[in-house]
Motif scaffolding. Structure first.
Motif, PDB file in Angstrom:
ATOM      1  N   VAL A   1      -2.318  -4.014   4.078  1.00 31.35           N
ATOM      2  CA  VAL A   1      -3.484  -2.933   4.773  1.00 31.35           C
ATOM      3  C   VAL A   1      -4.669  -3.398   4.135  1.00 31.35           C
ATOM      4  O   VAL A   1      -4.749  -4.036   3.076  1.00 31.35           O
ATOM      5  CB  VAL A   1      -2.963  -1.655   4.546  1.00 31.35           C
ATOM      6  N   VAL A   2      -5.644  -2.735   4.781  1.00 30.90           N
ATOM      7  CA  VAL A   2      -7.114  -3.092   4.114  1.00 30.90           C
ATOM      8  C   VAL A   2      -7.075  -1.940   2.919  1.00 30.90           C
ATOM      9  O   VAL A   2      -6.798  -0.760   2.888  1.00 30.90           O
ATOM     10  CB  VAL A   2      -7.989  -2.574   5.272  1.00 30.90           C
ATOM     11  N   MET A   3      -7.968  -2.247   2.000  1.00 33.87           N
ATOM     12  CA  MET A   3      -7.861  -1.550   0.781  1.00 33.87           C
ATOM     13  C   MET A   3      -9.268  -1.523   0.370  1.00 33.87           C
ATOM     14  O   MET A   3      -9.976  -2.519   0.484  1.00 33.87           O
ATOM     15  CB  MET A   3      -6.910  -2.042  -0.384  1.00 33.87           C
TER      16      MET A   3
ATOM     17  N   ALA B   1      -4.327  -6.415   1.387  1.00 31.79           N
ATOM     18  CA  ALA B   1      -3.286  -6.531   0.480  1.00 31.79           C
ATOM     19  C   ALA B   1      -2.053  -5.548   0.842  1.00 31.79           C
ATOM     20  O   ALA B   1      -2.263  -4.872   1.600  1.00 31.79           O
ATOM     21  CB  ALA B   1      -3.646  -6.268  -1.153  1.00 31.79           C
ATOM     22  N   SER B   2      -0.776  -5.713   0.072  1.00 37.77           N
ATOM     23  CA  SER B   2       0.475  -5.146   0.201  1.00 37.77           C
ATOM     24  C   SER B   2       0.203  -3.837  -0.295  1.00 37.77           C
ATOM     25  O   SER B   2      -0.437  -3.523  -1.248  1.00 37.77           O
ATOM     26  CB  SER B   2       1.477  -5.850  -0.458  1.00 37.77           C
ATOM     27  N   ASN B   3       0.877  -2.877   0.687  1.00 36.39           N
ATOM     28  CA  ASN B   3       1.134  -1.341   0.012  1.00 36.39           C
ATOM     29  C   ASN B   3       1.914  -1.170  -0.868  1.00 36.39           C
ATOM     30  O   ASN B   3       1.940  -0.218  -1.326  1.00 36.39           O
ATOM     31  CB  ASN B   3       1.413  -0.634   1.455  1.00 36.39           C
ATOM     32  N   LEU B   4       2.549  -2.255  -1.385  1.00 38.91           N
ATOM     33  CA  LEU B   4       3.455  -2.140  -2.562  1.00 38.91           C
ATOM     34  C   LEU B   4       2.621  -1.884  -3.616  1.00 38.91           C
ATOM     35  O   LEU B   4       3.147  -1.152  -4.554  1.00 38.91           O
ATOM     36  CB  LEU B   4       4.179  -3.201  -2.765  1.00 38.91           C
ATOM     37  N   ASN B   5       1.256  -2.174  -3.556  1.00 37.53           N
ATOM     38  CA  ASN B   5       0.432  -2.062  -4.989  1.00 37.53           C
ATOM     39  C   ASN B   5       0.284  -0.527  -5.018  1.00 37.53           C
ATOM     40  O   ASN B   5       0.069   0.063  -5.990  1.00 37.53           O
ATOM     41  CB  ASN B   5      -0.707  -2.838  -4.787  1.00 37.53           C
ATOM     42  N   LEU B   6       0.114   0.216  -3.761  1.00 34.14           N
ATOM     43  CA  LEU B   6      -0.349   1.661  -3.783  1.00 34.14           C
ATOM     44  C   LEU B   6       1.024   2.337  -4.356  1.00 34.14           C
ATOM     45  O   LEU B   6       1.105   3.465  -4.831  1.00 34.14           O
ATOM     46  CB  LEU B   6      -0.660   1.894  -2.355  1.00 34.14           C
ATOM     47  N   GLU B   7       2.388   1.942  -3.736  1.00 33.29           N
ATOM     48  CA  GLU B   7       3.358   2.568  -3.986  1.00 33.29           C
ATOM     49  C   GLU B   7       3.803   2.488  -5.520  1.00 33.29           C
ATOM     50  O   GLU B   7       4.344   3.362  -6.033  1.00 33.29           O
ATOM     51  CB  GLU B   7       4.772   2.011  -3.279  1.00 33.29           C
TER      52      GLU B   7
ATOM     53  N   GLU C   1      -4.973  -1.041  13.675  1.00 32.23           N
ATOM     54  CA  GLU C   1      -5.275  -2.356  14.011  1.00 32.23           C
ATOM     55  C   GLU C   1      -5.159  -3.402  13.165  1.00 32.23           C
ATOM     56  O   GLU C   1      -4.850  -4.538  13.138  1.00 32.23           O
ATOM     57  CB  GLU C   1      -6.671  -2.426  14.837  1.00 32.23           C
ATOM     58  N   THR C   2      -5.365  -2.805  11.769  1.00 25.36           N
ATOM     59  CA  THR C   2      -5.636  -3.840  10.462  1.00 25.36           C
ATOM     60  C   THR C   2      -4.035  -3.544   9.819  1.00 25.36           C
ATOM     61  O   THR C   2      -4.129  -3.966   8.679  1.00 25.36           O
ATOM     62  CB  THR C   2      -6.770  -3.560   9.735  1.00 25.36           C
TER      63      THR C   2
END
Length: 293
Positions: A166-168, A240-246, A259-260
């Motif tokens: 996702v866009v971060m 980057a990966s949403n694993l960073n947010l989790e 879309e992104t």
């Protein structure tokens, strides 16, 4: 056919020059020339042809090089397998891992593996998927944990999990005070990996499909673990990966846009014909059990 001649032939083919091969192997040029003469006599066909000051492989030479590499891999595997049994060890694991999984998934796997036995060693290479697959193809790695690839005659691959790219941005980024569209994203500068990286290609294609210009990239780091700190401390956007947010990375926030959002299948990949040590097989079973592969 002498195995040593085949090893020398590989180096000569890689260098495209007998003199450079001699320097690399610490051999004399006449010795390497005799090596090629022996192989050509046994095969009844020339292996090289002259090109300027160098040499290049003939069709027969290219065929022999592919076979020589297969034989070399088989010999290396045989030595490792016999060494594991002879020394009563569980073996060595040579694993390649994508940066995201190396940070968020692999430590838990290693924790469980080392809790069972300390009689193993692990060589870890963290890189992007294209470099990891080259290492696997060359026999330098036993297994790769990263984005899924298409299974073929060389590789066996199994899905182990999915994540979202996702866009971060930093939570204080001005984009969060605006309506989020693809055009809005283009008003800001980005930190993104090189164009050879699959996720970068996917993101560029999103804008291409919508007939928009591609993101303006201000920083392209070769060390990918620099991307998140740069997003956190600047007004640059990233992907980057949403694993960073989790994982609770508090200085990042998703710029939610359908879309992104890239669904990414993560897999476990290894060569069909390669020896896998008992330790490597145990790691595979742990990954399958933990992630339901």
């Amino acid at each position: 056919m002498d195995f040593r001649d085949l090893k020398y032939f590989e180096v000569i083919a890689e260098e495209g020059h007998v003199g450079r091969a001699a320097e690399r192997l610490y051999k004399t040029q006449p010795a390497l020339t005799k090596c090629i003469d022996r192989l050509e006599e046994q095969l009844g066909a020339p292996l090289f042809e002259r090109v300027g000051r160098g040499i290049r492989l003939t069709t027969v030479g290219r065929t022999l090089l592919a076979r020589a590499r297969q034989i070399s891999l088989m010999m290396d595997d045989t030595a490792r397998e016999i060494g594991d049994y002879a020394n009563g060890r569980d073996g060595n694991i040579r694993i390649g891992c994508s940066p995201t999984l190396a940070e968020h998934v692999l430590p838990g796997i290693c924790e469980e593996l080392l809790a069972e036995t300390n009689n193993i060693t692990i060589d870890l290479k963290v890189s992007m998927n294209d470099a990891l697959l080259e290492g696997l193809k060359a026999g330098e790695l036993d297994i790769v944990l990263g984005p899924m690839i298409q299974a073929d005659g060389i590789f066996e691959t199994e899905e182990v999990m999915q994540d979202r790219m996702v866009v971060m941005a930093s939570p204080h980024h001005p984009i969060f005070n605006r309506k989020k569209t693809l055009r809005t994203l283009l008003e800001y500068r980005w930190v993104l990996p090189a164009q050879s990286v699959l996720s970068r290609q996917w993101l560029d294609n999103v804008f291409d499909r919508h007939h928009l210009q591609r993101p303006t990239v201000q920083i392209t780091p070769t060390v990918l673990n620099m991307i998140l700190p740069l997003i956190e401390r600047t007004n640059l956007l990233g992907f980057a990966s949403n694993l960073n947010l989790e994982a609770g990375r508090g200085n990042l926030k998703e710029v939610a846009l359908k879309e992104t959002t890239m669904l990414r299948r993560m897999g476990l990949t290894y060569r069909r014909d390669m020896y896998l040590s008992p330790a490597t097989q145990r790691l595979i079973s742990i990954v399958k059990r933990k992630y339901g592969a």
